[in-house]
Structure formats: C-alpha cells, structure tokens
Design a protein around this motif. Structure first.
Motif, PDB file in Angstrom:
ATOM      1  N   ASP A 183      34.173  35.556  35.873  1.00 12.03           N
ATOM      2  CA  ASP A 183      34.785  34.333  35.341  1.00 12.03           C
ATOM      3  C   ASP A 183      33.816  33.150  35.432  1.00 12.03           C
ATOM      4  OD1 ASP A 183      36.789  32.761  34.266  1.00 12.03           O
ATOM      5  OD2 ASP A 183      38.292  33.272  35.779  1.00 12.03           O
ATOM      6  N   ASP A 188      43.106  32.737  27.664  1.00 11.33           N
ATOM      7  CA  ASP A 188      44.159  32.622  28.675  1.00 11.33           C
ATOM      8  C   ASP A 188      45.523  32.483  28.017  1.00 11.33           C
ATOM      9  OD1 ASP A 188      42.768  32.956  30.972  1.00 11.33           O
ATOM     10  OD2 ASP A 188      42.569  30.824  31.438  1.00 11.33           O
ATOM     11  N   ASP A 191      42.841  39.913  40.691  1.00 10.23           N
ATOM     12  CA  ASP A 191      42.253  38.682  40.150  1.00 10.23           C
ATOM     13  C   ASP A 191      41.964  37.699  41.273  1.00 10.23           C
ATOM     14  OD1 ASP A 191      42.087  36.185  38.206  1.00 10.23           O
ATOM     15  OD2 ASP A 191      42.198  37.937  36.894  1.00 10.23           O
ATOM     16  N   ASP A 192      41.807  36.457  40.920  1.00  8.51           N
ATOM     17  CA  ASP A 192      41.439  35.357  41.814  1.00  8.51           C
ATOM     18  C   ASP A 192      42.344  35.299  43.052  1.00  8.51           C
ATOM     19  OD1 ASP A 192      40.451  33.019  42.786  1.00  8.51           O
ATOM     20  OD2 ASP A 192      40.914  31.807  41.024  1.00  8.51           O
TER      21      ASP A 192
HETATM   22  C1  DGJ Z   1      40.643  31.897  34.390  1.00  6.96           C
HETATM   23  C2  DGJ Z   1      40.835  33.245  33.751  1.00  6.96           C
HETATM   24  O1  DGJ Z   1      40.741  33.141  32.364  1.00  6.96           O
HETATM   25  C3  DGJ Z   1      42.168  33.814  34.179  1.00  6.96           C
HETATM   26  O2  DGJ Z   1      42.416  35.019  33.529  1.00  6.96           O
HETATM   27  C4  DGJ Z   1      42.159  33.973  35.668  1.00  6.96           C
HETATM   28  O3  DGJ Z   1      41.214  34.940  36.027  1.00  6.96           O
HETATM   29  C5  DGJ Z   1      41.876  32.658  36.330  1.00  6.96           C
HETATM   30  N1  DGJ Z   1      40.685  32.036  35.816  1.00  6.96           N
HETATM   31  C6  DGJ Z   1      41.740  32.817  37.824  1.00  6.96           C
HETATM   32  O4  DGJ Z   1      41.374  31.658  38.447  1.00  6.96           O
END
Ligand code: DGJ
Length: 745
Positions: free
Chosen positions: A489, A559, A377-378
């Motif tokens: 995203d 989230d 991920d990020d």
């Molecule tokens: C928002 C997403 O919904 C999360 O799952 C994650 O990827 C974060 N951004 C990362 O910044």
C-alpha cells in the motif's frame, strides 16, 4: 520489421512495421523528422507528407539549411530540443554549465549521427527501470544517435517494434559528452508530431480522485496545450499516465486511436500542443515542474519507457494491444500466467478491530465456501489500532496475534487456505519507534513544517540505508511464516520533497530518485521471494500504472467497492489495463463507501470483471449468501481463462444512452482468442418503464453459431449486428451474465 531506405537528399528513412501499424521517420538536412504514425502503409519514403508551408519573420530557421521553407518551429520533429527555433513544448532541455557554449545557456539542436538496428530489445545502459521485455524473435530495435556538437549533448533514441502487436516503445538516453557539467531540465520519453489529421482531434484520458479512479474523459484539443499530469510523487488517482489522441468520430470499433502509456510510477506529463498550422505535438514523459538532473561529463540519463499503441479500428483494438503487451511483455514472475487465488481480505470486514480468533473465524467460513486465501490487512503490527501510529514498526502486535504470525498462518494453512499480508513500507508514522530512532529518514525540507496526511510521513527512498531497512523489515516478516501474498500500500503523496543526504545541486532529482528507489526495493524483494504474489495498492488505485504491473501483476482497483461505482472505474481502467490486473472484490451491502444497496448476485457479476475476491465479514453472511459465494467461485474458476486471457470489449459505458427509453446500463464482454466462447455481462444501473435492450456484441466469429446455455442459438453476425435481445423489466442494479459457446466447440 525495420527497413531503411534513402530519401531524395540521400539521407536515411526508417520504416518501422508492427502488427499492422507503421511508424516512419527520416533524416532531413541532418534533422530527425517524423513522417507518419498510424495504420500500416506501404510506401517506405512518404516524403510528400512533409508540409512545406511558407513562413514569416517570426519563424526562425537554421541558417545552414538551404531550403527556405524549412523551420524547426514548423517541421515535425522526432525529439524536439529547446532553444534553437522550435517554440513548441520541447522534449529535451539542457542547460550547459560550461564547456564550449555560454555557461548557463540552454539551446540545443540535435542532428543525426548514426543508427543501428538490433534484434530483440536491448536495455540501454543496463538501466533497471521497469520496461517491456521481448525475445529476439519478438522484437527489433532501432537506435538513432543524434548530437549537438556545440553544447555536447548526445541523444540515443530507442524505437522498439513488437512484431506481433501494433505497438512501438520509445525512450531516450541523454549523454553529456561535453567537458563541463550540465543540467537536464526536460527529458521526455517520446514525442510525436502529427500533421494532416482529417478530423478534429480529441484527447482521451483517465481522470479521477480517491474512490473514483480512471474515469474516461474526451476533450477537444485547442490551439495551445491540453495536458494531463501528476506532480504528487506518484502516478496518482487524479490522472493516469495514459492518454490517447483520437478523432472526434473515433468509437470503440472505428476510427484512429493512438494511445500513449508511460511505464512510470512518479510525476509525469502527457500533453498535446496544437500549433497555428494544425500540427499536433504529443509529448509523454517525466513532468518537468520540479525536475532537474545534473549530468557530469560523460554521464547519461535514461528516460522511462513510453508505449505507443496504434489502432485505425477504434479504441477497442488499441486496448487489446495494451492488454496483451502488459500481460505478456510487462508483468513478470510466476503469477503472470498462474491462476490467481480467490481471496478474502479482512479490511472492510474488521478494519483495525481484529485478532487471531476473528481472522480464523473468517478463514473457516472462507474455506467452507471455497475461498483460497486469507489476506490480513492493516493493523497487525506495532501499536496500530487506528491509522495514527506505527508505520515503520514492522513487528507483530502480539496482543492481537498471540505467539506472532507463524501460529496464525499455520492454522490458516491447515484450513486449506493460503495466507497474505498488508504492508505500507514507504511510510513512517511520527508516532513510531522508527521515527524516534531515525527522524532524518523522512523526506522533508529543513526549516519548514512537514505536511502530514493520514497521520504519516513519506520515507526518503533516495537513501540507500532507508531502502535497506525496508527490504530487511519486509523480508524478515516474509520469512517468519508461510506468507504467499503481499498487498503493498501507499496512502499519501509526497510534499516538501527534499533529502538531507543530497547536495543542493541534486535536490531537483528527488522525485525521480524516489521512484528509482521504489523500483530498487521492489526488485530486491521480488527477486528474493520469487513465489510471492504482489498486489499493488495506493489508497485504492492511486498508483495503478504500468511500472507497478512490472512487479505486481494485480492492483487494488479502487477503495470504492460499490458495484455501480465500479462500473465506471473498471471500464475506464480497461482502456489500458487488462482485466487480469484489476483486483475486484465483493463487499457488503449497504456499501461502506456509498451506502447503496446492491444484490449479492450483481456484486459478484461486477467483481468477476477482474482478479476476483471478497472484502466482507463472511461470518455475517446468511446460508443463502454463502451458497451464492460457492456458486460465484465455481463460475469464476470455470471462466478464469476467458476473463483473464480473453479479448475484452467495452459494449456500453455507464454514460452512454442505450436507447431513448432505457435508463442507464453498462455492459462488457470477453471473447476467447479462438472465438469459441464469450462471456457477456450486462448491468442495469437505473431502470425505466418498459425498457428495450438490444445489446450488440463484438469480437465473435460472424459465421459461427453460438449457444447461450438456455436453449437459444444465434449466428455471430446476428449477435454483432442485430444484437442480443435482453429486454425485460429490470430493477435498478440488476444484472445478467451470458455464457456463449460456439456449437462446434
Ligand atoms: C488503503 C487501501 O486501499 C485499503 O484497501 C486498505 O488496505 C487501507 N489502506 C488500510 O489502511
């Protein structure tokens, strides 16, 4: 099937029949009137449905129409235009800037010119917006042309009939056929005028916010307007581009439900306007608040597509129509039908604090448990150690990932796992190399401070150079290693939406041009990487809409990964979207968003409501939890086809009372198309003393005998009418899953 007959005036009547539903429109003194939308009826010309009420002096009428009662302010219109006597919200408003009519005036009256019927589903004007697709054997299209010779606007209305589904798709192509420019100020995709509903009507819609997306709400209509919309530049967490007109008595399995879903990722509005005569107008399309589209002579504007799903057997049947349509006629590409990998995403495991070794430790445990893909991920690029920098700098942070992506991906692949990666391509951090080089690439208004959200700005996707940069940056990462999945995203909404690259008279086009720019980027990336599995995301489910499903067959639902919170979110989402599109992960307990503790078993049961995965640090799990992961994955594979292609039924919504003594629960089930098996999930949210639970099932074969795997067998009709007896002393958050198989299966 589309049939054309003649009414008493000798003008055409069109009867569109699709999957047990009828849609009827007629030409009446040249105007296009709506007669009916609902469960199938046999009459081809139900002209008696026109309400011929008298009216008073405040209701004008077209001077050339002989019938004294006829007024555009009262008539049910197919595509109502502004300014010529219909004071209800209009579908189209066009301001002429010259030509035959007073420059600057806005008054349009659309009259029928011609029609054609085409097999299949033609794409108007080679338009590239996401839309339903169908073969010539699956669909028919009626195209009606209407025109106002005075102001030179010509409208082509597309009506698409999906033969096997109770679904009608609509869109409009608006052409400026005058010699002078004109400006569109409203251009909705569909308008539906209902007269004669026998019960008070309600609007059912999906509202929310971050972490609480798509909760179901039903609100009574009032005289005046009830509407849901987004003006955020994205379809948004706050309202989904969907609403259903229902009667106050409509339930999951009875009553009228006419759902409208807009295939669009930007500003939208769906409204219901009730007039004093009890007629209800439903409009769906681009929100007109900051929309102005200039049409030079001869230019056309194509609206997004709206999908209308009709059911006279309640909300369940409406949802089934949307699910099948989106699964089979909207999602595209290799992963549409392929079994999606069970993944582990490191976001809630590490947030920004990871390196190759940490990811490999997670990957190793993932491989041991049977997980099939690791998603990074990020935080893997630029100097991104928190959310305050580097968006736009899509090059690998080698302090975290020494040697770049290829060695990491090779080692992950060597463990038997696929590899996926996170991007947020539409954004730019002010603290980034990209911003230093291109401050003008930000969507912003000169002379005005830029609003900031999560320390980031939005890139100006109306610009071709910005779009090229995004496509190149993403593609170069994708070709640098064996990357098989992207989580796309989008974490903030648009503000100060202006572009340095467009003239003043086109600044009203920014919001729509942004969405078209996004589609262009997604189309190019998915075309260049056809094997890629794309998962949409927007701070969770902030852009979970049908247009995104056209590119990404699954979307990060929310989230909020708390299993109890997910009940409302996933059941609300299921109103329109198929389970195969809902990305659902087992996360840690206590949950990071709510602090609530929920058992591993229940977290698995709830996450199995969609595209299944994990979002926690597998290296922290106990041996017992790891063996539960193995069992959950085995179950998911076993039930994959059922969950992802079966008919989904909502049984108990978290707000329903199961009965007067039972606390709160939620339940749903999926049934295979041939009714040979079903999977029932029941979750107790809050228990009570001596609860009694009878769960009435749906969608089974009434005569068949179903076994529950525990030695009990029940007739389908008993399960649906008397119910499954699930009475037990449950703890809060306890759940059960029951797999039913037909004895002969
Ligand atoms: C928002 C997403 O919904 C999360 O799952 C994650 O990827 C974060 N951004 C990362 O910044």
């Amino acid at each position: 099937m589309i049939t054309v007959s003649r009414n008493s005036l000798g003008e055409p009547v069109f009867h569109l029949r699709a999957g047990g539903a009828s849609y009827i429109l007629t030409v009446f003194h040249g105007f296009l009137l709506h007669l009916y939308c609902g469960a199938a009826i046999s009459d081809d010309d139900p002209e008696w449905l026109l309400v011929r009420v008298g009216h008073d002096s405040v209701v004008p009428r077209p001077a050339s129409t002989p019938e004294g009662w006829f007024s555009l302010d009262i008539a049910p219109l197919e595509y109502p235009a502004y300014g010529t006597g219909d004071y209800r919200p209009s579908a189209v408003m066009l301001r002429s800037l010259g030509g035959n009519v007073t420059p600057g005036s806005a008054a349009t009256a659309l009259c029928y010119v011609s029609h054609e019927i085409v097999r299949g589903k033609p794409v108007p004007e080679a338009d590239r917006q996401p839309a339903v697709y169908a073969s010539p054997d699956e669909a028919d299209t009626l195209i009606v042309t209407a025109e106002d010779p005075a102001d030179g606007v010509r409208v082509r209305l597309y009506y698409i009939v999906l033969r096997a589904l109770p679904v009608f798709c609509r869109r409009a192509v608006i052409e400026n056929s005058s010699p002078a420019p004109a400006e569109l100020e409203r251009a909705y995709s569909a308008s539906l005028d209902f007269t004669g509903l026998s019960r008070p009507a309600e609007l059912l819609h999906l509202w929310g916010t971050w972490g609480r997306e798509r909760h179901i709400e039903r609100t009574p209509l009032c005289h005046g307007t009830v509407s849901v919309s987004s003006r955020r530049g994205a379809s948004s967490h706050h309202h989904n581009p969907f609403a259903a007109l229902v009667e106050d008595t409509t339930t999951e399995d009875s009553g009228l439900a006419v759902g409208v879903s807009l295939i669009y990722s930007g500003n939208f509005e769906i409204l219901c306007d009730t007039d004093p005569f009890g007629s209800i107008r439903l409009l769906a399309g681009i929100d007109p608040t900051d929309f102005r589209w200039r049409l030079e002579p001869g230019e056309t504007f194509v609206t997004p597509e709206a999908v209308i799903a009709v059911s006279d057997e309640g909300l369940g049947k409406m949802s089934h129509a949307f699910h099948r349509l989106f699964r089979e006629h909207l999602c595209r590409g290799e992963w549409r039908d392929r079994e999606r990998p069970v993944l582990v995403n490191n976001w809630e495991a590490t947030y920004f604090r990871f390196d190759s070794e940490k990811l490999l430790a997670i990957a190793k445990d993932a491989a041991d448990c049977g997980i099939e893909m690791l998603v990074m991920d990020d935080g893997w690029f630029g100097e991104r150690n928190d959310d305050r920098s580097s968006l736009g700098d899509w090059f690998v942070n080698e302090e975290k990932l020494p040697g770049g992506l290829a060695p990491l991906v090779e080692r992950v692949n060597a463990l038997g796992l696929r590899f996926g990666i996170w991007f947020e391509p539409e954004m730019i951090s002010p603290k980034s190399k990209l911003f230093e080089a291109h401050p003008d690439w930000v969507l912003s208004t000169a002379g005005r401070e830029r609003s900031i959200a999560r320390s980031q700005y939005v890139l100006d996707l109306t610009r071709a150079d910005v779009r090229d940069y995004i496509v190149d940056a993403v593609s170069s990462i994708l070709s640098s290693a064996n990357i098989e999945y992207v989580k796309w995203d989008f974490n903030r909404n648009l503000t100060e939406a202006a572009s340095a690259s467009l003239p003043a008279e086109r600044q009203g086009e920014i919001f729509h041009r942004y969405v078209l720019g996004l589609y262009d980027v997604l189309e190019r990336i998915t075309a260049a990487h056809p094997r890629l599995l794309l998962e949409g995301c927007s701070s969770g489910g902030g852009r979970y809409d049908p247009a995104m499903l056209y590119y990404s067959p699954q979307f990060w639902t929310s989230d909020d990964t708390d299993a109890m919170e997910r009940l409302d979110i996933q059941l609300g989402t299921s109103m329109v979207y198929p389970p195969s599109s809902m990305s659902c992960h087992v996360s840690a307990s206590p949950n990071h968003q709510t602090g609530r503790e929920t058992s591993f078993v229940t977290r698995g049961h709830v996450a199995m409501g969609g595209a299944f995965g994990y979002e926690l640090d597998l290296t922290m799990l106990t041996d017992e939890e790891k063996s539960l992961v193995k069992r959950q994955i085995a179950d998911y594979h076993r039930y994959y086809a059922l969950i992802n292609r079966g008919d989904f039924h909502r049984l108990i919504l978290p707000d329903d009372r199961v009965n007067s003594k039972s606390g709160r629960a939620a339940a749903w089930m999926v049934v295979s198309e041939d009714k040979s098996e079903a999977l029932v999930t029941f979750v107790v949210i809050r228990t009570s003393i001596h609860p009694v639970y009878f769960l009435r099932l749906r969608g089974l074969d009434p005569a068949a005998l179903y076994e529950d795997g525990e030695g009990h067998a029940y007739r389908g009709d008993s399960l649906m009418r008397a119910g499954l007896n699930l009475t037990k002393n449950y703890r809060d958050g306890e759940s059960v899953v029951i797999h039913l198989t037909r004895r002969d299966a």
